[in-house]
Scaffold this motif. Structure first.
Motif, mmCIF file in Angstrom:
data_model
loop_
_atom_site.group_PDB
_atom_site.id
_atom_site.type_symbol
_atom_site.label_atom_id
_atom_site.label_comp_id
_atom_site.label_asym_id
_atom_site.label_seq_id
_atom_site.Cartn_x
_atom_site.Cartn_y
_atom_site.Cartn_z
ATOM 1 N N LEU A 152 0.826 -1.220 0.000
ATOM 2 C CA LEU A 152 0.000 0.000 0.000
ATOM 3 C C LEU A 152 0.855 1.263 0.000
ATOM 4 C CD1 LEU A 152 -2.985 -1.121 2.267
ATOM 5 C CD2 LEU A 152 -2.878 -0.996 -0.211
ATOM 6 N N VAL A 153 2.046 1.183 0.571
ATOM 7 C CA VAL A 153 2.975 2.324 0.509
ATOM 8 C C VAL A 153 3.390 2.523 -0.951
ATOM 9 C CG1 VAL A 153 5.248 3.198 1.239
ATOM 10 C CG2 VAL A 153 3.808 2.007 2.881
ATOM 11 N N ILE A 154 3.644 1.405 -1.640
ATOM 12 C CA ILE A 154 4.020 1.475 -3.059
ATOM 13 C C ILE A 154 2.878 2.074 -3.884
ATOM 14 C CG2 ILE A 154 4.677 0.152 -5.109
ATOM 15 C CD1 ILE A 154 5.889 -1.957 -3.205
ATOM 16 N N LEU A 166 4.137 15.993 6.464
ATOM 17 C CA LEU A 166 4.654 14.971 5.559
ATOM 18 C C LEU A 166 5.755 15.609 4.708
ATOM 19 C CD1 LEU A 166 3.319 12.002 4.931
ATOM 20 C CD2 LEU A 166 2.012 13.537 6.361
ATOM 21 N N PRO A 167 6.787 14.821 4.333
ATOM 22 C CA PRO A 167 7.783 15.388 3.424
ATOM 23 C C PRO A 167 7.125 15.725 2.088
ATOM 24 C CG PRO A 167 8.430 13.181 4.181
ATOM 25 C CD PRO A 167 7.047 13.413 4.656
ATOM 26 N N SER A 168 7.716 16.648 1.332
ATOM 27 C CA SER A 168 7.076 17.053 0.078
ATOM 28 C C SER A 168 7.378 16.073 -1.061
ATOM 29 C CB SER A 168 7.502 18.460 -0.311
ATOM 30 O OG SER A 168 8.905 18.544 -0.248
ATOM 31 N N ASP A 189 10.461 10.412 -0.342
ATOM 32 C CA ASP A 189 10.653 10.619 1.102
ATOM 33 C C ASP A 189 9.390 10.248 1.871
ATOM 34 O OD1 ASP A 189 12.593 13.646 0.499
ATOM 35 O OD2 ASP A 189 13.206 11.543 0.556
ATOM 36 N N ARG A 190 8.238 10.547 1.289
ATOM 37 C CA ARG A 190 6.979 10.178 1.933
ATOM 38 C C ARG A 190 6.867 8.663 2.047
ATOM 39 N NH1 ARG A 190 3.388 14.969 0.560
ATOM 40 N NH2 ARG A 190 1.450 13.807 0.713
ATOM 41 N N SER A 191 7.261 7.960 0.978
ATOM 42 C CA SER A 191 7.144 6.496 1.000
ATOM 43 C C SER A 191 8.082 5.913 2.055
ATOM 44 C CB SER A 191 7.407 5.902 -0.380
ATOM 45 O OG SER A 191 8.789 5.912 -0.694
ATOM 46 N N VAL A 192 9.240 6.505 2.223
ATOM 47 C CA VAL A 192 10.187 6.031 3.251
ATOM 48 C C VAL A 192 9.595 6.246 4.640
ATOM 49 C CG1 VAL A 192 12.455 6.455 4.305
ATOM 50 C CG2 VAL A 192 12.246 6.359 1.821
ATOM 51 N N ALA A 193 9.025 7.429 4.865
ATOM 52 C CA ALA A 193 8.418 7.736 6.167
ATOM 53 C C ALA A 193 7.253 6.786 6.449
ATOM 54 C CB ALA A 193 7.949 9.191 6.203
ATOM 55 N N ARG A 194 6.425 6.550 5.453
ATOM 56 C CA ARG A 194 5.266 5.662 5.633
ATOM 57 C C ARG A 194 5.717 4.226 5.862
ATOM 58 N NH1 ARG A 194 2.288 8.394 0.604
ATOM 59 N NH2 ARG A 194 1.003 9.952 1.665
#
Lengths: 218, 229
Positions: free
Chosen positions: A71-73, B88-90, B94-99
């Motif tokens: 889901l992140v992807i 959240l990062p812009s 970076d957002r995917s890494v944080a999530r």
């Protein structure tokens, strides 16, 4: 607008609904990608390097940078390729879609999966929980064509297991969980989902998936 | 009525790390809200109505619309209160890494920490503590990669992953005192040790971070209640 040289690689496993979520997302956006089928009993160096924490598929590698967790992807794909959005623009509706997507993942998939694979002892309880989960989804889909409204969205993608895998698994297990009698609206959604012109190209062939799971039953 | 004018209510409880997350987010945005404290052992009518599926806190009620699930609320607050600093990062990567790391903490790390209290015997307890320690080593490495020399995962300011991880610090301290072992400290996780201090001192965090003593007392109460059920 053509992007600069884009390198999209996807490590997956064809029978896995989690892997399939990524495939759905890529195909819905019309993104070109290289696919690598992983043998989880003999994990590739690429998988181990790009997902060292979980060592699992799916993994998306975009211009050399890996992203893990289906889901992140999917959200990453939605935020990077802006056509055919999976999430609505309104913040409240986005929050709602994320809520339902998480619910499918955490509350629906586990009991549905267990209902098919549990032994006799655990089967009854798992089936009961699975039916409760389906009821929640039945209420949520209502009269909408898709969870995303007029077209497939994040929740539909998350619920691919419910929309396609469940029908096959229940046939193998001799269970009647998602039927048009018990859950007419959800059943109708599953038909819309699995016959959607792009989705159906991304789903694994029914007979192949059937044979795969059948060979795993005792 | 503009989004910023609608009344914000948050259903929660002071000891919950998950409730802390939206509170920090609202503080970052300088958004005022009414905090409605749920009592341990009972669920208010408002909670049952606004989160009928899970019946859990936190729930944010904005105007008359409920938003559930702590990290979903944080993303919602970030989007709606767009004039405040970003949480959240812009950049999407970076957002995917944080999530990714937030999911790791919620799915693997925190459940291991929670399980320590109820661990049956030494073997199980040891395995959980090891898992916790390994997780912290991963987070230490992630912190170095993501912060790139800045104080927070979010850079110069508290961001999404700081909130997702930092909310567990109080309960981590309680666990450490329970097992008699420090897991996050200068020797083992020097980066995180500094980060934890800076995080807890932040203006958005300080008012809502419970004192470890109070949490310990609460933990004892919770264990007694669980034992008697």
């Amino acid at each position: 607008m053509a992007a600069k040289e884009e390198q999209v690689k996807f490590l997956g496993k064809w029978p896995s609904p989690f892997s399939n979520r990524v495939e759905l997302a890529l195909k819905l956006k019309g993104i070109k990608y290289d696919y690598s089928e992983e043998d989880l009993s003999n994990k590739s160096q690429e998988l181990l390097t790009s997902n060292p924490v979980h060592k699992k598929v799916p993994v998306l590698i975009h211009n050399g940078r890996p992203i893990s967790e289906s889901l992140v992807i999917v959200e990453y794909i939605d935020e990077t390729w802006k056509s055919n959005p999976f999430l609505p623009p309104n913040p409240y509706h986005r929050a709602s879609a994320r809520f339902w997507s998480k619910l499918v993942d955490e509350k629906c998939l586990p009991p549905l999966w267990d209902a098919f694979w549990c032994d006799e002892k655990g089967r009854e309880k798992a089936v009961e929980e699975a039916m409760e989960a389906l009821k929640i989804l039945e209420n949520e889909i209502g009269d909408k064509r898709f969870f995303g409204g007029d077209d497939v969205g994040l929740v539909d993608i998350s619920a691919n297991f419910v929309g396609y895998w469940v029908d096959i698994l229940q046939e193998i297990a001799g269970l009647q969980l998602l039927t048009s009698e018990k859950f007419p609206k959800l059943y109708k959604w599953s038909q819309e989902f699995s016959t959607h012109p792009i989705v159906k190209q991304a789903l694994p062939p029914r007979d192949k998936l059937f044979a795969f799971f059948k060979s795993r039953t005792g | 009525m503009s989004e910023g004018e609608k009344v914000v209510k948050l259903l929660g409880a002071w000891p919950s790390p998950f409730v802390m997350r939206p509170r920090i987010a609202l503080n970052i945005k300088s958004a005022s809200y009414e905090f409605l404290e749920e009592t341990l052992g009972s669920k208010s009518q408002l909670l049952l109505q606004s989160n009928p599926v899970h019946k859990k806190i936190p729930v944010l009620i904005h105007g008359d619309k409920p938003v559930c699930e702590s990290l979903i609320i944080v993303e919602y607050v970030d989007q709606v209160f767009s004039s405040g600093p970003s949480i959240l990062p812009s950049d999407p990567y970076d957002r995917s890494v944080a999530r990714f790391w937030a999911a790791y903490l919620d799915d693997k790390w925190f459940p291991a920490m929670k399980a320590i209290a109820g661990a049956k015997g030494d073997e199980e307890g040891k395995a959980l503590i090891q898992q916790l320690g390994e997780g912290l080593a991963l987070m230490e490495s992630a912190y170095h990669n993501i912060s790139k020399g800045k104080p927070f995962f979010g850079g110069d300011r508290v961001g999404y992953l700081d909130i997702a991880f930092g909310c567990f610090l109080g309960w981590l301290r309680v666990t450490e005192s329970h097992i008699g072992l420090k897991l996050l400290d200068q020797t083992k996780t020097p980066g995180l040790a500094q980060w934890a201090e800076t995080f807890c001192a932040d203006d958005a965090v300080k008012p809502v971070m419970p004192e470890t003593d109070k949490l310990s007392e609460f933990a004892k109460l919770l264990m007694a209640k669980t034992a008697s059920n």
